[in-house]
Design an enzyme around this catalytic site. Structure first.
Site, PDB file in Angstrom:
ATOM      1  N   TRP A   1       0.978  -0.999   0.029  1.00 14.00           N
ATOM      2  CA  TRP A   1       0.061  -0.016  -0.005  1.00 14.00           C
ATOM      3  C   TRP A   1       0.975   1.268   0.073  1.00 14.00           C
ATOM      4  O   TRP A   1       1.755   1.372   0.963  1.00 14.00           O
ATOM      5  CB  TRP A   1      -0.870  -0.073   1.350  1.00 14.00           C
TER       6      TRP A   1
ATOM      7  N   ASP B   1      -0.444  -5.040   9.520  1.00 11.18           N
ATOM      8  CA  ASP B   1      -1.304  -4.201   9.051  1.00 11.18           C
ATOM      9  C   ASP B   1      -2.534  -4.828   8.989  1.00 11.18           C
ATOM     10  O   ASP B   1      -2.570  -5.915   7.832  1.00 11.18           O
ATOM     11  CB  ASP B   1      -0.973  -3.459   8.198  1.00 11.18           C
TER      12      ASP B   1
ATOM     13  N   LYS C   1     -13.127  -1.145   5.885  1.00  8.83           N
ATOM     14  CA  LYS C   1     -13.823  -1.957   4.840  1.00  8.83           C
ATOM     15  C   LYS C   1     -14.777  -2.897   5.456  1.00  8.83           C
ATOM     16  O   LYS C   1     -15.899  -3.146   4.709  1.00  8.83           O
ATOM     17  CB  LYS C   1     -12.625  -2.901   4.024  1.00  8.83           C
TER      18      LYS C   1
HETATM   19  C1  LIG Z   1      -2.808  -2.231   3.770  1.00 11.59           C
HETATM   20  C2  LIG Z   1      -3.955  -1.067   4.158  1.00 11.59           C
HETATM   21  N1  LIG Z   1      -3.483  -0.449   5.281  1.00 11.59           N
HETATM   22  C3  LIG Z   1      -4.433   0.480   5.743  1.00 11.59           C
HETATM   23  C4  LIG Z   1      -5.404   0.929   5.240  1.00 11.59           C
HETATM   24  C5  LIG Z   1      -6.026   2.080   5.936  1.00 11.59           C
HETATM   25  O1  LIG Z   1      -7.342   2.402   5.561  1.00 11.59           O
HETATM   26  P1  LIG Z   1      -8.219   3.224   6.483  1.00 11.59           P
HETATM   27  O2  LIG Z   1      -7.300   4.302   6.929  1.00 11.59           O
HETATM   28  O3  LIG Z   1      -9.205   3.908   5.655  1.00 11.59           O
HETATM   29  O4  LIG Z   1      -8.671   2.377   7.633  1.00 11.59           O
HETATM   30  C6  LIG Z   1      -5.771   0.510   3.752  1.00 11.59           C
HETATM   31  C7  LIG Z   1      -6.890   1.151   3.180  1.00 11.59           C
HETATM   32  O5  LIG Z   1      -6.733   0.999   1.890  1.00 11.59           O
HETATM   33  C8  LIG Z   1      -4.830  -0.701   3.382  1.00 11.59           C
HETATM   34  O6  LIG Z   1      -5.128  -1.028   2.043  1.00 11.59           O
END
Ligand SMILES: Cc1ncc(COP(=O)(O)O)c(C=O)c1O
Length: 411
Positions: A139, A220, A256
């Site tokens: 990411w 993560d 999600k």
């Molecule tokens: C691997 C990963 N980590 C963290 C996030 C963080 O998402 P959010 O801050 O919307 O919870 C995402 C979102 O796409 C992700 O794909």
């Protein structure tokens, strides 16, 4: 006072590539256009989906006469953080029973990554320089999140373009050759952007090397439940690492799996070797959080606390999760069937069904991705990643047909 030249030296930053893609999609007037860049769930009519259980608890909150708008504690809503930890580690987790897990509410998964990175930057017993190993690819935000707190990203081999699968031996080799006590960021499930996860056997081997080298695991976990439809199964790697006493922390997001993208509800869990270490860690996380956001936002945490702490609502949520994961899995199967049976597209497409979660690495080249966008109005990142959530029963035929054409060089 600022003068006219004050900001002259500030360069214009490039726009975020995903948001740029979405803007181009919105401007496109072609009726069959498809957006496969989007990182959020869409229903079969390509609409954002409010989970029925979320509608229900929102209504409950609205009509709660006791609802006030005071600050939450600095480390968050206790009934949310405790339930979020049980969800991640399992209600019967010995680490929880022993008081070794410290949990802090964060600004969704991004905030958990940030707070975790900031905490490590300040308090981890760094061996050499401050470095973190990120999967190649990962990411993209991970890079900036760590750089912002003075931790330099390095990468470890993860994706093998030849097999469209895991570069397992090269990954293990990097774990073995990295300096002892290195920090490795691992995606707990549904790896973004590849959709390629280690098998359970591979996870165990990864844990073996991590333990042998004294590395630290930065998990993560942004897709628990959303990946397979099973909250427990998607937490398997995290729980296995806890069981084996791997030193670790976990970033958790409810964006999600609860469709709470805008509410920014998440948590950082640090698993410490003792209850007293956990307490000390918590006090420092609290100090860091205070200077950054003072108090986390209440609304999303209240919604999740209601869902997680009420058995009936929790069952409803699990049904909603299965609805989302089930649709994604069905799209994978349908796409695989169209490519292999209907179009007989050259190449092996089994990775489409073997990969997991919202994203799939199709294995197509950058120029093929570009051709799909320019000639077929299908928007995807140039690395060939598609969001399965952008596919539905109305557009999947058009996508499969276009993908077949681009693979054959006929687009
Ligand atoms: C691997 C990963 N980590 C963290 C996030 C963080 O998402 P959010 O801050 O919307 O919870 C995402 C979102 O796409 C992700 O794909």
């Amino acid at each position: 006072m600022a003068n006219a030249e004050t900001w002259d030296s500030v360069p214009l930053a490039p726009p975020d590539s995903i948001f740029k893609l979405t803007a181009a999609y919105k401007e496109d007037t072609f009726p069959q256009k498809i957006n496969l860049g989007v990182g959020a769930y869409r229903d079969d009519d390509n609409k954002p989906w409010v989970l029925p259980v979320v509608k229900k608890v929102t209504d409950m909150l609205l009509h709660d006469p006791a609802l006030e708008h005071e600050y939450l504690p600095i480390t968050g809503l206790p009934e949310f953080t405790a339930a979020a930890a049980r969800l991640m580690f399992g209600a019967d987790s010995p680490a929880l029973a022993e008081g070794r897990v410290t949990s802090v509410q964060t600004i969704s998964g991004t905030g958990a990554n940030h707070l975790g990175a900031l905490f490590l930057s300040k308090f981890y017993g760094w061996y050499e320089g401050k470095e973190v190993y990120l999967s190649d690819p990962t990411w993209v935000n991970h890079f900036a999140i760590f750089r912002n707190v003075g931790v330099e990203p390095r990468t470890y081999p993860y994706y093998d373009a030849n097999t469209i699968g895991l570069a397992f031996s090269a990954f293990i080799e990097t774990l073995q050759t990295a300096p002892p006590r290195s920090v490795f960021l691992l995606h707990a499930c549904a790896h973004n952007p590849t959709g390629v996860d280690p098998t359970r056997e591979q996870w165990s081997q990864i844990a073996d090397v991590i333990l042998a080298k004294g590395h630290y695991t930065f998990f993560d976990c942004a897709y628990q439940g959303f990946a397979s439809g099973d909250l427990e199964g998607d937490a398997w790697a995290v729980r296995e690492f806890v069981r084996r006493n791997v030193p670790m922390l976990v970033c958790q997001s409810f964006a999600k799996n609860a469709g709470l993208y805008g509410e920014r509800v998440g948590a950082l869990h640090v698993v410490a070797p003792s209850a007293s270490a956990a307490t000390r860690v918590k006090t420092q996380l609290s100090v860091l959080q205070r200077s950054e956001i003072s108090n986390p936002p209440a609304h999303g945490a209240r919604l999740m606390a209601l869902i997680l702490n009420n058995p009936e609502l929790f069952e409803e949520w699990k049904r909603d999760i299965r609805t989302m994961a089930g649709r994604i899995i069905a799209m994978r199967q349908e796409l695989h069937g169209l490519l292999t049976d209907k179009y007989k597209t050259p190449g092996n497409w089994d990775h489409i069904v073997n990969q997991i979660g919202m994203f799939s690495f199709t294995g197509i080249r950058a120029e093929q991705s570009q051709a799909l966008t320019e000639k077929a109005h299908i928007y995807l990142t140039t690395n060939g990643r598609i969001s399965m959530a952008g596919l539905n029963s109305h557009n999947i035929e058009y996508f499969a047909e276009s993908l077949d054409k681009v693979v054959r060089g006929q687009l």
